[in-house]
Design a protein around this motif. Sequence first.
Motif, PDB file in Angstrom:
ATOM      1  N   UNK A 195       0.980  -1.506  -0.109  1.00 33.75           N
ATOM      2  CA  UNK A 195      -0.317   0.065  -0.377  1.00 33.75           C
ATOM      3  C   UNK A 195       1.177   1.375   0.452  1.00 33.75           C
ATOM      4  N   UNK A 196       0.782   2.117  -1.090  1.00 34.04           N
ATOM      5  CA  UNK A 196       1.109   2.774  -1.009  1.00 34.04           C
ATOM      6  C   UNK A 196       0.387   4.702  -0.790  1.00 34.04           C
ATOM      7  N   UNK A 197       0.908   5.077  -0.338  1.00 40.04           N
ATOM      8  CA  UNK A 197      -0.201   6.506  -0.090  1.00 40.04           C
ATOM      9  C   UNK A 197      -0.463   7.112  -1.342  1.00 40.04           C
ATOM     10  N   UNK A 198      -0.738   7.886  -2.245  1.00 33.92           N
ATOM     11  CA  UNK A 198      -1.088   8.410  -3.529  1.00 33.92           C
ATOM     12  C   UNK A 198      -1.701   9.715  -3.701  1.00 33.92           C
ATOM     13  N   UNK A 199      -1.627  10.655  -4.310  1.00 37.38           N
ATOM     14  CA  UNK A 199      -1.357  11.925  -4.332  1.00 37.38           C
ATOM     15  C   UNK A 199      -2.420  12.355  -5.952  1.00 37.38           C
ATOM     16  N   UNK A 200      -3.949  12.527  -6.010  1.00 34.50           N
ATOM     17  CA  UNK A 200      -4.577  12.800  -7.402  1.00 34.50           C
ATOM     18  C   UNK A 200      -3.195  13.672  -8.400  1.00 34.50           C
ATOM     19  N   UNK A 201      -2.754  14.006  -8.536  1.00 38.35           N
ATOM     20  CA  UNK A 201      -1.425  14.309  -9.272  1.00 38.35           C
ATOM     21  C   UNK A 201      -0.297  13.041  -9.534  1.00 38.35           C
ATOM     22  N   UNK A 202      -0.226  12.687  -8.709  1.00 38.08           N
ATOM     23  CA  UNK A 202       1.074  11.826  -9.119  1.00 38.08           C
ATOM     24  C   UNK A 202       0.490  10.788  -9.130  1.00 38.08           C
ATOM     25  N   UNK A 203      -0.755  10.223  -9.492  1.00 34.84           N
ATOM     26  CA  UNK A 203      -1.554   8.731 -10.283  1.00 34.84           C
ATOM     27  C   UNK A 203      -1.782   9.079 -11.467  1.00 34.84           C
ATOM     28  N   UNK A 204      -2.621  10.740 -12.010  1.00 34.92           N
ATOM     29  CA  UNK A 204      -2.622  10.935 -12.803  1.00 34.92           C
ATOM     30  C   UNK A 204      -1.288  10.782 -13.923  1.00 34.92           C
ATOM     31  N   UNK A 205      -0.097  11.490 -12.857  1.00 36.66           N
ATOM     32  CA  UNK A 205       1.268  11.581 -13.381  1.00 36.66           C
ATOM     33  C   UNK A 205       1.733   9.782 -13.578  1.00 36.66           C
ATOM     34  N   UNK A 206       1.974   9.075 -12.740  1.00 32.81           N
ATOM     35  CA  UNK A 206       1.403   7.465 -13.022  1.00 32.81           C
ATOM     36  C   UNK A 206       1.254   6.803 -14.166  1.00 32.81           C
ATOM     37  N   UNK A 207       0.331   7.349 -14.569  1.00 29.87           N
ATOM     38  CA  UNK A 207      -0.630   6.528 -15.594  1.00 29.87           C
ATOM     39  C   UNK A 207      -0.621   7.052 -16.917  1.00 29.87           C
ATOM     40  N   UNK A 208       0.237   8.277 -16.939  1.00 29.50           N
ATOM     41  CA  UNK A 208       0.553   8.904 -18.402  1.00 29.50           C
ATOM     42  C   UNK A 208       1.717   8.169 -18.971  1.00 29.50           C
ATOM     43  N   UNK A 209       2.645   8.190 -17.584  1.00 29.81           N
ATOM     44  CA  UNK A 209       3.878   7.448 -17.993  1.00 29.81           C
ATOM     45  C   UNK A 209       3.641   5.769 -17.258  1.00 29.81           C
ATOM     46  N   UNK A 210       3.673   4.631 -17.681  1.00 28.81           N
ATOM     47  CA  UNK A 210       3.802   3.811 -17.194  1.00 28.81           C
ATOM     48  C   UNK A 210       5.128   2.843 -16.003  1.00 28.81           C
ATOM     49  N   UNK A 211       4.746   2.660 -15.468  1.00 27.13           N
ATOM     50  CA  UNK A 211       6.180   2.262 -14.692  1.00 27.13           C
ATOM     51  C   UNK A 211       6.243   0.598 -15.371  1.00 27.13           C
ATOM     52  N   UNK A 212       7.360   0.436 -15.776  1.00 28.19           N
ATOM     53  CA  UNK A 212       8.379  -0.271 -16.256  1.00 28.19           C
ATOM     54  C   UNK A 212       9.495  -1.313 -16.230  1.00 28.19           C
ATOM     55  N   UNK A 213       9.893  -2.086 -15.887  1.00 31.27           N
ATOM     56  CA  UNK A 213      10.737  -3.171 -15.538  1.00 31.27           C
ATOM     57  C   UNK A 213      11.555  -3.172 -16.645  1.00 31.27           C
ATOM     58  N   UNK A 214      11.981  -2.947 -17.301  1.00 35.94           N
ATOM     59  CA  UNK A 214      13.172  -2.454 -18.580  1.00 35.94           C
ATOM     60  C   UNK A 214      13.528  -3.986 -19.255  1.00 35.94           C
ATOM     61  N   UNK A 215      14.538  -4.161 -17.824  1.00 32.09           N
ATOM     62  CA  UNK A 215      14.642  -5.921 -17.895  1.00 32.09           C
ATOM     63  C   UNK A 215      14.208  -6.957 -17.365  1.00 32.09           C
ATOM     64  N   UNK A 216      13.357  -6.938 -16.830  1.00 33.68           N
ATOM     65  CA  UNK A 216      12.293  -8.221 -16.674  1.00 33.68           C
ATOM     66  C   UNK A 216      12.044  -9.348 -17.727  1.00 33.68           C
ATOM     67  N   UNK A 217      11.561  -9.007 -18.764  1.00 36.18           N
ATOM     68  CA  UNK A 217      11.857 -10.058 -19.600  1.00 36.18           C
ATOM     69  C   UNK A 217      13.063 -10.929 -20.039  1.00 36.18           C
ATOM     70  N   UNK A 218      14.068  -9.958 -20.452  1.00 32.28           N
ATOM     71  CA  UNK A 218      15.319 -10.266 -20.316  1.00 32.28           C
ATOM     72  C   UNK A 218      15.623 -11.340 -18.495  1.00 32.28           C
ATOM     73  N   UNK A 219      15.447 -10.900 -17.375  1.00 38.03           N
ATOM     74  CA  UNK A 219      16.028 -11.874 -16.484  1.00 38.03           C
ATOM     75  C   UNK A 219      14.708 -13.015 -16.361  1.00 38.03           C
ATOM     76  N   UNK A 220      13.349 -12.673 -16.731  1.00 42.75           N
ATOM     77  CA  UNK A 220      12.596 -13.622 -17.066  1.00 42.75           C
ATOM     78  C   UNK A 220      13.257 -15.138 -17.944  1.00 42.75           C
ATOM     79  N   UNK A 221      13.654 -14.750 -19.155  1.00 41.85           N
ATOM     80  CA  UNK A 221      13.936 -16.180 -19.996  1.00 41.85           C
ATOM     81  C   UNK A 221      15.222 -16.530 -19.650  1.00 41.85           C
ATOM     82  N   UNK A 222      16.115 -16.031 -18.502  1.00 37.67           N
ATOM     83  CA  UNK A 222      17.334 -15.861 -18.652  1.00 37.67           C
ATOM     84  C   UNK A 222      17.099 -16.754 -17.068  1.00 37.67           C
ATOM     85  N   UNK A 223      15.802 -16.642 -16.010  1.00 37.21           N
ATOM     86  CA  UNK A 223      15.158 -17.779 -15.040  1.00 37.21           C
ATOM     87  C   UNK A 223      14.559 -18.871 -15.400  1.00 37.21           C
ATOM     88  N   UNK A 224      14.084 -18.694 -16.366  1.00 32.94           N
ATOM     89  CA  UNK A 224      13.203 -20.189 -16.697  1.00 32.94           C
ATOM     90  C   UNK A 224      14.337 -21.177 -16.863  1.00 32.94           C
TER      91      UNK A 224
END
Length: 410
Positions: A195-224
């Motif tokens: 749980x994280x306290x969020x302001x309406x402004x921060x949620x709007x910014x976060x929705x506009x700029x999606x969080x992305x774990x950029x190395x996750x696809x490669x690390x997932x393949x490596x783990x598999x």
Amino acid sequence: MSSDSRELDDSGVEEGPREEPEEDDEPRVCQVCGDTATGYHFNAMTCEGCKGFFRRAMKGTPNFRCAFQNKCVITKSNRRQCQSCRLQKCLSIGMLKELIMSDEAVEKRRMLIRRKRMAEEPTVLTQEQETIIEELLLAHKKTFDMTFSDFSQFRPLDRDVYYTKEPSSSHQFSPRAESQEEVDDPVENGIRFGSTARTPQSEEKENARKVKFTSLPHITDLSTYMIQNIISYAKLISAFRALPIEDQISLLKGCTFEIVQMRFNMLFNEMTGIWECGSLKYCVNDAQRAGFQRHLLDPLMKFHYTLRKLHLNEEEYVLMQAISLFSPDRPGVTQHREVDELQERFALTLKTYISAKRSGPEKQLLFPKIMACLTEMRTMNEEHTKQVLQIQDIQPEISPLLLEIVSRQC
């Protein structure tokens, strides 16, 4: 032999002072029965038989009676027929009860002799232990390509964009390439799992700029890729194949993360902090770009430095892997006694291998240091499971196989 030398009693323990005659001294004849003497026992020249008889008689409460007026002539052939006269003969030649060791002293002397023999005799691996190591080495080499030549077909490692870091940590990784992307907003700068306290402004910014774990696809393949190889590794071990399929699954779920880290440790450069996997090079930032947090990555890095500095050879690594694989306390294991016996066998083989193959004073602490590393991984294993599930909630790209491995915590 000097006068302070000791004679082994018939239990294999030294008992009382013994003196051996010189070659031209009195003949080596038992003064009790005339048999061949082995030295001075309890202050008299006797054979092993009369030495043992005297000790047993004096430790008990002798109540012997002679049927022939206490005048029996004790010889080698009849010495068992009259205990009373035999004991009297022992006493008459000067054998002393005071020189008989107590049971406690005998046990203490026995332990000292065993320790001395173990210190003097070089440790040697048994044939069974040699076979165990050979099987583990073969299984390991068949399922672990240190050049990672088969890993080229998986998704590339994306290090160009990094949107996440943990604002709560005072000593975060700050990739140079992404430093200009950081802004002052605490939520936009990072992801707090849970749980994280969020302001309406921060949620709007976060929705506009999606969080992305950029190395996750490669690390997932490596783990598999690593998990598939570890499953193949376990199936090549005869003791593992002999277990029920349910226990095989439980053991694999429990050990996979730990064996992956042991294998990566073989490729870890303790000078640079880089995992050198053939043409692939990984740093801890790559794991953070995949969504993993510092309270896993910090102890993980410490573990890799600690284990690598032990400079284990391949035999020690594979035995360490086997100890992790055969852990009887994994969730879901039913054959506890069998798995425990197997783990003990691998641990004893590792301890013997170290004693037989290592040299120098550092070898005395190597085995407990390895076991401490295994214990440390158990704690990290639980945290890894939790973070994998949290990452999946945010960015559902974790492979089904990896999710199945961590499902024991669901």
